[in-house]
Scaffold this active site. Sequence first.
Site, short mmCIF file in Angstrom:
data_model
loop_
_atom_site.label_atom_id
_atom_site.label_comp_id
_atom_site.label_asym_id
_atom_site.label_seq_id
_atom_site.Cartn_x
_atom_site.Cartn_y
_atom_site.Cartn_z
N ARG A 62 -26.68 51.88 11.04
CA ARG A 62 -27.36 50.60 11.24
C ARG A 62 -28.76 50.85 11.85
NH1 ARG A 62 -26.39 44.76 10.75
NH2 ARG A 62 -28.25 43.99 11.75
N ARG A 88 -29.10 38.72 7.95
CA ARG A 88 -28.89 39.83 8.89
C ARG A 88 -29.56 39.49 10.21
NH1 ARG A 88 -25.20 43.35 6.61
NH2 ARG A 88 -25.70 43.66 4.43
N ILE A 89 -28.99 40.06 11.28
CA ILE A 89 -29.58 39.89 12.61
C ILE A 89 -30.68 40.94 12.78
CG2 ILE A 89 -29.12 39.89 15.10
CD1 ILE A 89 -27.56 37.73 13.60
N LEU A 90 -31.83 40.52 13.27
CA LEU A 90 -32.93 41.46 13.52
C LEU A 90 -32.71 42.14 14.86
CD1 LEU A 90 -35.87 39.21 12.30
CD2 LEU A 90 -34.85 41.16 11.08
N ASN A 104 -37.52 31.33 11.50
CA ASN A 104 -36.33 31.26 10.68
C ASN A 104 -36.07 29.81 10.29
OD1 ASN A 104 -33.79 32.11 9.53
ND2 ASN A 104 -32.74 31.34 11.36
N HIS A 106 -32.96 27.35 9.36
CA HIS A 106 -31.51 27.35 9.56
C HIS A 106 -30.92 26.00 9.16
CE1 HIS A 106 -27.74 28.72 11.32
NE2 HIS A 106 -27.62 27.50 11.82
N ASP A 142 -29.98 32.60 16.46
CA ASP A 142 -30.45 31.22 16.26
C ASP A 142 -30.68 30.49 17.59
OD1 ASP A 142 -30.24 31.64 13.48
OD2 ASP A 142 -28.13 31.09 13.50
C1 GAR Z 1 -31.03 28.17 3.59
O1 GAR Z 1 -30.20 27.04 3.72
C2 GAR Z 1 -31.25 28.79 4.94
O2 GAR Z 1 -31.35 27.87 5.98
C3 GAR Z 1 -30.01 29.61 5.08
O3 GAR Z 1 -29.85 30.20 3.82
C4 GAR Z 1 -30.34 29.29 2.84
C5 GAR Z 1 -31.26 30.04 1.91
O4 GAR Z 1 -31.45 29.36 0.71
N1 GAR Z 1 -30.12 30.56 6.14
C6 GAR Z 1 -29.15 30.81 6.99
O5 GAR Z 1 -28.06 30.29 6.94
C7 GAR Z 1 -29.50 31.82 8.07
N2 GAR Z 1 -28.56 31.75 9.13
P1 GAR Z 1 -32.18 30.07 -0.52
O6 GAR Z 1 -31.56 31.45 -0.71
O7 GAR Z 1 -31.95 29.16 -1.67
O8 GAR Z 1 -33.64 30.18 -0.18
#
Ligand code: GAR
Length: 197
Positions: A62, A88-90, A104, A106, A142
């Site tokens: 990792r 992934r977590i940074l 980000n 969310h 988050d």
């Molecule tokens: C989005 O809903 C974003 O908020 C989420 O993945 C989706 C990406 O959509 N991210 C997370 O859940 C991060 N924790 P996409 O692949 O269609 O751009």
Amino acid sequence: MNARLVVLASGTGTLLEALLDSSIGGQVVGLVSDQPESRVVHVAESRGIFTRCVSLGDYSSRESWESDLLAQVSELGPDLIIAAGFMRILSPQFVDQFPRQIINSHPSLLPLFPGAHAVRDTMAAGVKVTGCTVHFIDHGVDTGEIIAQQQVSVQPGESESELHERIKLIERRLLPRSIEQLIESHSGISNFGKGTK
Ligand code: GAR
């Protein structure tokens, strides 16, 4: 200023498409993905965006994956790094390298329902109102400072994917708008412009 934007993503890439289709006062100079087979990689390549894949399984540890991710992103000289569906977590080292330069999107109203299954957790909790959040990334999951949020009501009987799709419709507007405002104000982006190549 034509800010250099680097996108991190793992999924279908509709948020990346929304960024590429918006006038956000910055230029997406690269996509870095941990999922070489994902749709987002095809989206970036077909739109002529420089693309790098860092698949965790290709690294011996990792830590070596984290250090290559940092190297690949640093090489692009980002002003702002946008996690747009990056699952992934940074590492703290990565976050510390770009203070208040990583944001980000969310799919929940943080601090409610952090983590990788936000929409599933939202439905399981039976809440009537959810939404999406754009926030700075810090060392937590988050937990970083909230930049913008918008509510979405949960419709009776809808599935997780239907609700997620309606949330993503809002994310595709909220994320570009938030980036545009950050670029306009440079607010809180202490290193803004200093990473430029
Ligand atoms: C989005 O809903 C974003 O908020 C989420 O993945 C989706 C990406 O959509 N991210 C997370 O859940 C991060 N924790 P996409 O692949 O269609 O751009």
